[in-house]
Structures are given as structure tokens and as C-alpha cells.
Design a protein around this motif. Structure first.
Motif, PDB file in Angstrom:
ATOM      1  N   HIS A 106       0.831  -1.214   0.000  1.00 15.57           N
ATOM      2  CA  HIS A 106       0.000   0.000   0.000  1.00 15.57           C
ATOM      3  C   HIS A 106       0.859   1.254   0.000  1.00 15.57           C
ATOM      4  O   HIS A 106       2.051   1.228   0.286  1.00 15.57           O
ATOM      5  CB  HIS A 106      -0.907   0.023   1.234  1.00 15.57           C
ATOM      6  N   LEU A 121       9.104   6.663   9.895  1.00 13.60           N
ATOM      7  CA  LEU A 121       8.888   5.613  10.906  1.00 13.60           C
ATOM      8  C   LEU A 121      10.154   5.403  11.721  1.00 13.60           C
ATOM      9  O   LEU A 121      11.232   5.176  11.169  1.00 13.60           O
ATOM     10  CB  LEU A 121       8.482   4.307  10.200  1.00 13.60           C
ATOM     11  N   THR A 133      10.735  -4.528   6.413  1.00 13.17           N
ATOM     12  CA  THR A 133       9.757  -3.853   5.557  1.00 13.17           C
ATOM     13  C   THR A 133      10.345  -3.764   4.153  1.00 13.17           C
ATOM     14  O   THR A 133      11.548  -3.524   3.999  1.00 13.17           O
ATOM     15  CB  THR A 133       9.439  -2.439   6.097  1.00 13.17           C
ATOM     16  N   HIS A 251       4.672   0.047   0.131  1.00 16.41           N
ATOM     17  CA  HIS A 251       5.463  -0.737   1.071  1.00 16.41           C
ATOM     18  C   HIS A 251       4.603  -1.802   1.726  1.00 16.41           C
ATOM     19  O   HIS A 251       3.366  -1.734   1.700  1.00 16.41           O
ATOM     20  CB  HIS A 251       6.103   0.165   2.141  1.00 16.41           C
ATOM     21  N   ARG A 262       7.174  -6.072  18.001  1.00 16.32           N
ATOM     22  CA  ARG A 262       7.867  -5.039  17.213  1.00 16.32           C
ATOM     23  C   ARG A 262       7.088  -3.749  17.438  1.00 16.32           C
ATOM     24  O   ARG A 262       5.863  -3.735  17.338  1.00 16.32           O
ATOM     25  CB  ARG A 262       7.858  -5.419  15.741  1.00 16.32           C
ATOM     26  N   ARG A 266       5.112   6.245  14.021  1.00 19.78           N
ATOM     27  CA  ARG A 266       5.165   6.861  12.679  1.00 19.78           C
ATOM     28  C   ARG A 266       4.635   8.281  12.744  1.00 19.78           C
ATOM     29  O   ARG A 266       3.571   8.516  13.321  1.00 19.78           O
ATOM     30  CB  ARG A 266       4.324   6.042  11.691  1.00 19.78           C
TER      31      ARG A 266
HETATM   32  C1  SIN Z   1       6.139  -0.954   9.094  1.00 16.80           C
HETATM   33  O1  SIN Z   1       5.661  -1.278  10.185  1.00 16.80           O
HETATM   34  O2  SIN Z   1       7.266  -1.290   8.743  1.00 16.80           O
HETATM   35  C2  SIN Z   1       5.336  -0.098   8.164  1.00 16.80           C
HETATM   36  C3  SIN Z   1       3.964   0.149   8.659  1.00 16.80           C
HETATM   37  C4  SIN Z   1       3.243   1.164   7.782  1.00 16.80           C
HETATM   38  O3  SIN Z   1       3.409   2.345   8.031  1.00 16.80           O
HETATM   39  O4  SIN Z   1       2.553   0.768   6.859  1.00 16.80           O
END
Ligand code: SIN
Length: 275
Positions: A106, A121, A133, A251, A262, A266
């Protein structure tokens, strides 16, 4: 698009792949970022689409301050936030989670009328392994299409819609789940290059095609954007930071570490209406 030709005075930029992603060093994000440094980071960002910074123990206030150097901050419609500050979106998965935020490809909140330009992030806690990611380059996705397919897609628009009900437990949403129509191929406002702008989380249908045609074309495009040749994959450490451009990337966050945890925060930068 990555050029690799730019020379920087303050930062070092090491591309992760020829197509997308670069590791930036020579920056301390716990300190204010002055205009000259911001300009170098912005140049690298536009060239590499997603930047990674290691060993950045930013406080939430420093995180907000760095985000605000790129513009006003965006507030997620539904996600929980930290420290009574809606701009500090919580990213957290543990043994009690029933889903992982961002586990499908997305571009963040593309269902907003003005989807976020960028996301920043900061990961605080990582599992012993896993939790990477991946990002995919949507300039490359557009350029890899045949001229005939590009010509078909160029004038089309698509409906993007979200439904956050039930996604964040009993957390109170900030506002209703947004929806908006956007061009299927947008022009990046800085680089002026064309970008494929549909994603499988938010894009529901192509308005100018029949339902069946729309389904077939979107299924093809959702598959196409996942081509590994357009991607980079980042292994987080505690206090790694990623800055990505939602206008030209997608991503997905890999959830391969259950039952470990985890966690991060963000900060998201507001964008403008795609054209
Ligand atoms: C992540 O957790 O690595 C990305 C999460 C996101 O912002 O979609």
C-alpha cells in the motif's frame, strides 16, 4: 529516480539497490536539522524514494520536529497514537495482535483526498529476527508497462476507499474512513515524472471501465507492483528510521516474528491532491 550522481557535503548516501532505497549517515536526528542539511536529505530522498537512518534515538518531540521540517503533519483517521498526540501514530504488533499494520502492499492512507506525501517511521523495539519492511518503486512500475498499457491507463481515475472498522480494537477513530478518486497514473509534483498510483489495500475500482474490466486490470497492476526488480527490503534495528515518499512508492511490513513484539512510532507528512 535514483541517479547516484549527486555529491553531498554533509551526508553520506549509500544506495541499497540501483532502483530504490539508500542508507544515509552523517546525520544526528536528535539535533535540529538546518536548511542546508534538510536540502541534502530532500535531494537524496527524491533520488532514492526511501531513506534509512541507523542509530537515531529520537524522542517523540525530536521525531515530530524532524517530520515538520517537510511540512504539516497528517493525522491517521483511525490508528492509536502515543502521548495524547494524534500525530504520533503507534506501530505495534505482539503476541496478542490479530493483524500487523501495513502487512499488504500500500501507499499510506491513499483514500484521503490529499494522501500523505511522506512517512517517517522510528522503530523502537525489534524482534530477534524478522520484521523487515519492503518498498517498491512506482516510477519503475509505470516505466515497465508497455506503451500501449501506459496509454490505456494515463487518462483513468480510480476510487480509493478505506474501512478501518474493527482494525484497531476499541480505539476511538479520529474521523470517518475516507474515500477519494485519484488518477491511476499521477505526476510526482517534485520530479514531474509519472507514477503508477493504485494499491491493493485502498484502490477499489477504475471508474471508466466496466466492473469486470476494472477487476482484471487492477488484479494485473496489484501483481505488477510487487515485481521484485522494483523493490528494496530493510532489516530494522532498534532506533532505525525510515523516510519514504508515498507519492511514488508502496510498502509492506512482514509479520514473520510471531509471538515476538515489534514497536515504533510513525509521523506522517501531509500531501496534496494527486494530479
Ligand atoms: C512498518 O511497520 O514497517 C510499516 C507500517 C506502515 O506504516 O505501513
Amino acid at each position: 529516480m535514483p541517479s547516484g550522481q549527486v555529491s553531498y557535503k554533509q551526508i553520506e548516501v549509500e544506495p541499497l539497490t540501483p532502483t530504490i532505497g539508500a542508507l544515509v549517515s552523517g546525520v544526528d536526528l536528535t539535533q535540529p536539522v538546518d536548511d542546508a542539511l534538510l536540502s541534502e536529505i530532500h535531494t537524496a530522498w527524491m533520488a532514492h524514494l526511501v531513506l534509512f537512518f541507523r542509530a537515531q534515538p529520537m524522542s517523540p518531540d525530536q521525531h515530530l520536529a524532524f517530520g515538520r521540517r517537510f511540512g504539516e503533519l497528517h493525522i491517521h483517521p483511525a490508528a492509536p497514537y502515543a502521548q495524547d498526540t494524534p500525530e504520533l501514530m503507534v506501530i505495534h504488533t505482539d503476541k496478542d495482535s490479530f493483524r500487523n499494520n501495513g502487512e499488504r502492499w500500500h501507499s499510506d492512507v491513499s483514500a484521503d483526498e490529499e494522501p500523505p506525501m511522506g512517512s517517517l517511521l522510528h522503530i523502537h523495539q525489534v524482534p530477534s529476527r524478522g520484521g523487515d519492511t519492503s518498498w517498491s518503486n512506482m516510477y519503475a512500475a509505470y516505466e515497465a508497462l508497455s506503451p500501449t498499457m501506459q496509454t490505456l491507463l494515463d487518462p483513468l481515475t480510480a476510487l480509493h476507499a478505506s474501512d478501518y472498522s474493527g482494525q484497531y480494537g476499541d480505539h476511538q477513530p479520529q474521523r470517518e474512513s475516507p474515500q477519494a478518486n485519484h488518477p491511476v497514473v499521477r505526476t510526482h509534483p517534485v520530479t514531474k515524472q509519472k507514477v503508477l498510483f493504485v494499491n491493493e489495500v485502498f484502490t477499489r475500482r477504475i471508474n471508466e471501465l466496466s466492473r469486470e474490466e476494472s477487476r482484471a486490470v487492477l488484479d494485473f497492476l496489484f501483481d505488477h507492483v510487487k515485481n521484485i526488480n522494483f523493490q528494496c527490503r530493510f532489516q530494522w534495528e532498534a532506533d532505525s528510521v525510515a523516510l519514504w515518499d508515498n507519492r511514488c512508492t508502496q510498502h509492506m511490513a512482514v509479520w514473520d516474528y510471531y509471538p515476538e513484539s515489534r514497536s515504533g512510532i510513525r509521523v506522517t507528512i501531509r500531501g496534496d491532491r494527486p494530479f
